[in-house]
Design a protein around this motif. Structure first.
Motif, mmCIF file in Angstrom:
data_model
loop_
_atom_site.group_PDB
_atom_site.id
_atom_site.type_symbol
_atom_site.label_atom_id
_atom_site.label_comp_id
_atom_site.label_asym_id
_atom_site.label_seq_id
_atom_site.Cartn_x
_atom_site.Cartn_y
_atom_site.Cartn_z
ATOM 1 N N SER A 196 0.816 -1.207 0.000
ATOM 2 C CA SER A 196 0.000 0.000 0.000
ATOM 3 C C SER A 196 0.852 1.260 0.000
ATOM 4 C CB SER A 196 -0.922 0.000 1.222
ATOM 5 O OG SER A 196 -0.160 -0.041 2.412
ATOM 6 N N ALA A 197 2.148 1.122 -0.214
ATOM 7 C CA ALA A 197 3.050 2.267 -0.173
ATOM 8 C C ALA A 197 2.878 3.126 -1.420
ATOM 9 C CB ALA A 197 4.498 1.785 -0.067
ATOM 10 N N HIS A 198 2.909 4.427 -1.220
ATOM 11 C CA HIS A 198 2.723 5.360 -2.316
ATOM 12 C C HIS A 198 3.636 6.564 -2.082
ATOM 13 C CE1 HIS A 198 -0.601 2.862 -3.529
ATOM 14 N NE2 HIS A 198 -1.200 3.043 -2.370
ATOM 15 N N GLY A 199 3.225 7.760 -2.535
ATOM 16 C CA GLY A 199 4.074 8.920 -2.368
ATOM 17 C C GLY A 199 3.319 10.218 -2.537
ATOM 18 N N SER A 200 4.040 11.322 -2.338
ATOM 19 C CA SER A 200 3.448 12.647 -2.497
ATOM 20 C C SER A 200 4.557 13.676 -2.573
ATOM 21 C CB SER A 200 2.514 12.970 -1.332
ATOM 22 O OG SER A 200 1.795 14.161 -1.580
ATOM 23 N N MET A 201 4.166 14.902 -2.890
ATOM 24 C CA MET A 201 5.117 16.002 -2.868
ATOM 25 C C MET A 201 5.383 16.411 -1.415
ATOM 26 S SD MET A 201 6.310 16.835 -5.759
ATOM 27 C CE MET A 201 5.981 16.324 -7.457
ATOM 28 N N VAL A 202 6.652 16.453 -1.062
ATOM 29 C CA VAL A 202 7.025 16.880 0.285
ATOM 30 C C VAL A 202 7.680 18.257 0.278
ATOM 31 C CG1 VAL A 202 7.204 14.522 1.146
ATOM 32 C CG2 VAL A 202 9.239 15.629 0.178
ATOM 33 N N ASP A 203 8.007 18.768 -0.909
ATOM 34 C CA ASP A 203 8.540 20.125 -1.038
ATOM 35 C C ASP A 203 8.299 20.617 -2.459
ATOM 36 O OD1 ASP A 203 9.763 22.520 -0.376
ATOM 37 O OD2 ASP A 203 11.796 21.768 -0.786
ATOM 38 N N PRO A 204 7.443 21.657 -2.602
ATOM 39 C CA PRO A 204 6.611 22.229 -1.548
ATOM 40 C C PRO A 204 5.573 21.216 -1.074
ATOM 41 C CG PRO A 204 6.047 23.182 -3.689
ATOM 42 C CD PRO A 204 7.251 22.337 -3.915
ATOM 43 N N ALA A 205 5.336 21.221 0.231
ATOM 44 C CA ALA A 205 4.576 20.148 0.867
ATOM 45 C C ALA A 205 3.123 20.128 0.409
ATOM 46 C CB ALA A 205 4.630 20.311 2.375
ATOM 47 N N SER A 206 2.618 18.933 0.154
ATOM 48 C CA SER A 206 1.188 18.766 -0.108
ATOM 49 C C SER A 206 0.408 19.122 1.151
ATOM 50 C CB SER A 206 0.884 17.335 -0.528
ATOM 51 O OG SER A 206 1.057 16.447 0.563
ATOM 52 N N ARG A 207 -0.877 19.420 0.989
ATOM 53 C CA ARG A 207 -1.689 19.806 2.144
ATOM 54 C C ARG A 207 -1.703 18.722 3.221
ATOM 55 N NH1 ARG A 207 -6.909 23.191 -0.363
ATOM 56 N NH2 ARG A 207 -5.663 25.086 -0.771
ATOM 57 N N ALA A 208 -1.968 17.488 2.832
ATOM 58 C CA ALA A 208 -2.068 16.410 3.813
ATOM 59 C C ALA A 208 -0.721 16.144 4.469
ATOM 60 C CB ALA A 208 -2.604 15.144 3.159
ATOM 61 N N GLN A 241 -1.950 4.632 -12.630
ATOM 62 C CA GLN A 241 -2.252 5.181 -11.311
ATOM 63 C C GLN A 241 -1.803 6.638 -11.317
ATOM 64 O OE1 GLN A 241 -0.053 4.054 -7.442
ATOM 65 N NE2 GLN A 241 -1.906 2.777 -7.382
ATOM 66 N N THR A 242 -2.752 7.549 -11.076
ATOM 67 C CA THR A 242 -2.486 8.975 -11.217
ATOM 68 C C THR A 242 -2.750 9.692 -9.902
ATOM 69 O OG1 THR A 242 -3.354 8.763 -13.467
ATOM 70 C CG2 THR A 242 -2.880 10.984 -12.669
ATOM 71 N N TYR A 243 -1.771 10.470 -9.464
ATOM 72 C CA TYR A 243 -1.849 11.224 -8.217
ATOM 73 C C TYR A 243 -2.161 12.680 -8.527
ATOM 74 C CZ TYR A 243 0.374 7.149 -6.105
ATOM 75 O OH TYR A 243 0.652 5.877 -5.679
ATOM 76 N N PHE A 244 -2.974 13.302 -7.659
ATOM 77 C CA PHE A 244 -3.375 14.697 -7.821
ATOM 78 C C PHE A 244 -3.081 15.411 -6.505
ATOM 79 C CE2 PHE A 244 -5.868 12.018 -10.582
ATOM 80 C CZ PHE A 244 -5.855 12.695 -11.793
ATOM 81 N N ILE A 245 -2.168 16.393 -6.549
ATOM 82 C CA ILE A 245 -1.574 16.894 -5.310
ATOM 83 C C ILE A 245 -1.607 18.414 -5.269
ATOM 84 C CG2 ILE A 245 0.522 16.915 -3.906
ATOM 85 C CD1 ILE A 245 1.370 14.350 -5.562
ATOM 86 N N CYS A 246 -2.200 18.964 -4.206
ATOM 87 C CA CYS A 246 -2.185 20.407 -3.964
ATOM 88 C C CYS A 246 -1.080 20.764 -2.970
ATOM 89 C CB CYS A 246 -3.528 20.871 -3.382
ATOM 90 S SG CYS A 246 -4.821 21.128 -4.604
ATOM 91 N N SER A 247 -0.252 21.716 -3.349
ATOM 92 C CA SER A 247 0.761 22.268 -2.439
ATOM 93 C C SER A 247 0.526 23.776 -2.339
ATOM 94 C CB SER A 247 2.172 22.008 -2.975
ATOM 95 O OG SER A 247 2.436 20.631 -3.119
#
Length: 225
Positions: free
Chosen positions: A38-50, A214-220
């Motif tokens: 279940s491992a995934h990822g996200s933007m950490v800089d600039p940080a995503s909201r979550a 698999q598509t990620y949608f990320i707000c920073s």
């Protein structure tokens, strides 16, 4: 069978709720991304909201001071803290590139409610904590599963959009960067340029993972200085 003495009964009554509390805490704080399935990822800089909320408050999310100090994270934690524990899971599958058919206006930051009712608080306009950046800045993806990327598309809100009062829609965004592919890695960085902006904006990243559709949608949230 021997009857329980008063002392043993008291000990069990004391220990049982303690053990139940420990089990509950372990269930709450066991990170789902530690499981490679279940491992995934996200933007950490600039940080995503979550991620930004989890990074600042994950170890202290019961602190009532959050309501005054960080009201947007507060409302997100109050709606469902699992949105923060699952900060890596804002994705949809099998969209075949048809982003707007699945992610409707006003639901971009939750990736179209990707977590089935848990992430909608991320769409709430307000004074989200920002990362200071200049017109030329770097994006840093952290991906525990090393999915790699077919590409990234990076959008930034147009000057005049107000994240504090306006729900984010597709027409509010300007595409500023489309990358090539990236080999599997836990850390991916690339540069972006978005001139002509000042103040609070949203950087919206679409990350097309390369292991499947698999598509990620990320707000920073950022502050152009």
């Amino acid at each position: 069978m021997h009857a329980l003495t008063p002392t043993r009964r008291l000990t069990i009554r004391v220990i049982a709720p303690v053990l139940a509390g420990i089990v509950g805490l372990l269930a709450l704080f066991m990170s789902p991304w530690n499981d490679s399935a279940s491992a995934h990822g996200s933007m950490v800089d600039p940080a995503s909201r979550a991620y930004s909320c989890w990074d600042r408050w994950g170890d202290d999310h019961m602190n009532p001071a959050m309501e005054q100090e960080d009201p947007m994270c507060w409302q997100a934690f109050q709606e469902n803290p699992n949105t923060m524990w699952n900060w890596m899971s804002l994705f949809q599958e099998n969209l075949a590139g048809n982003w707007q058919s699945k992610i409707s206006n006003g639901n971009l930051c939750s990736a179209g409610d990707a977590q089935s009712g848990l992430a909608s608080s991320l769409d709430t306009p307000g004074e989200w904590t920002t990362t200071d950046i200049s017109s030329n800045f770097s994006m840093h993806l952290y991906d525990t599963a090393s999915h790699g990327a077919d590409f990234f598309e990076v959008y930034v809100t147009k000057q005049g959009f107000n994240p504090a009062t306006d729900a984010l829609g597709w027409d509010d965004l300007e595409l500023v960067e489309t990358t090539g592919s990236y080999a599997p890695a836990q850390d991916i960085t690339f540069d972006v340029s978005a001139p002509g902006r000042s103040g609070h904006h949203i950087v919206y990243t679409i990350w097309q993972a390369s292991h499947l559709d698999q598509t990620y949608f990320i707000c920073s949230d950022v502050n152009f200085t």
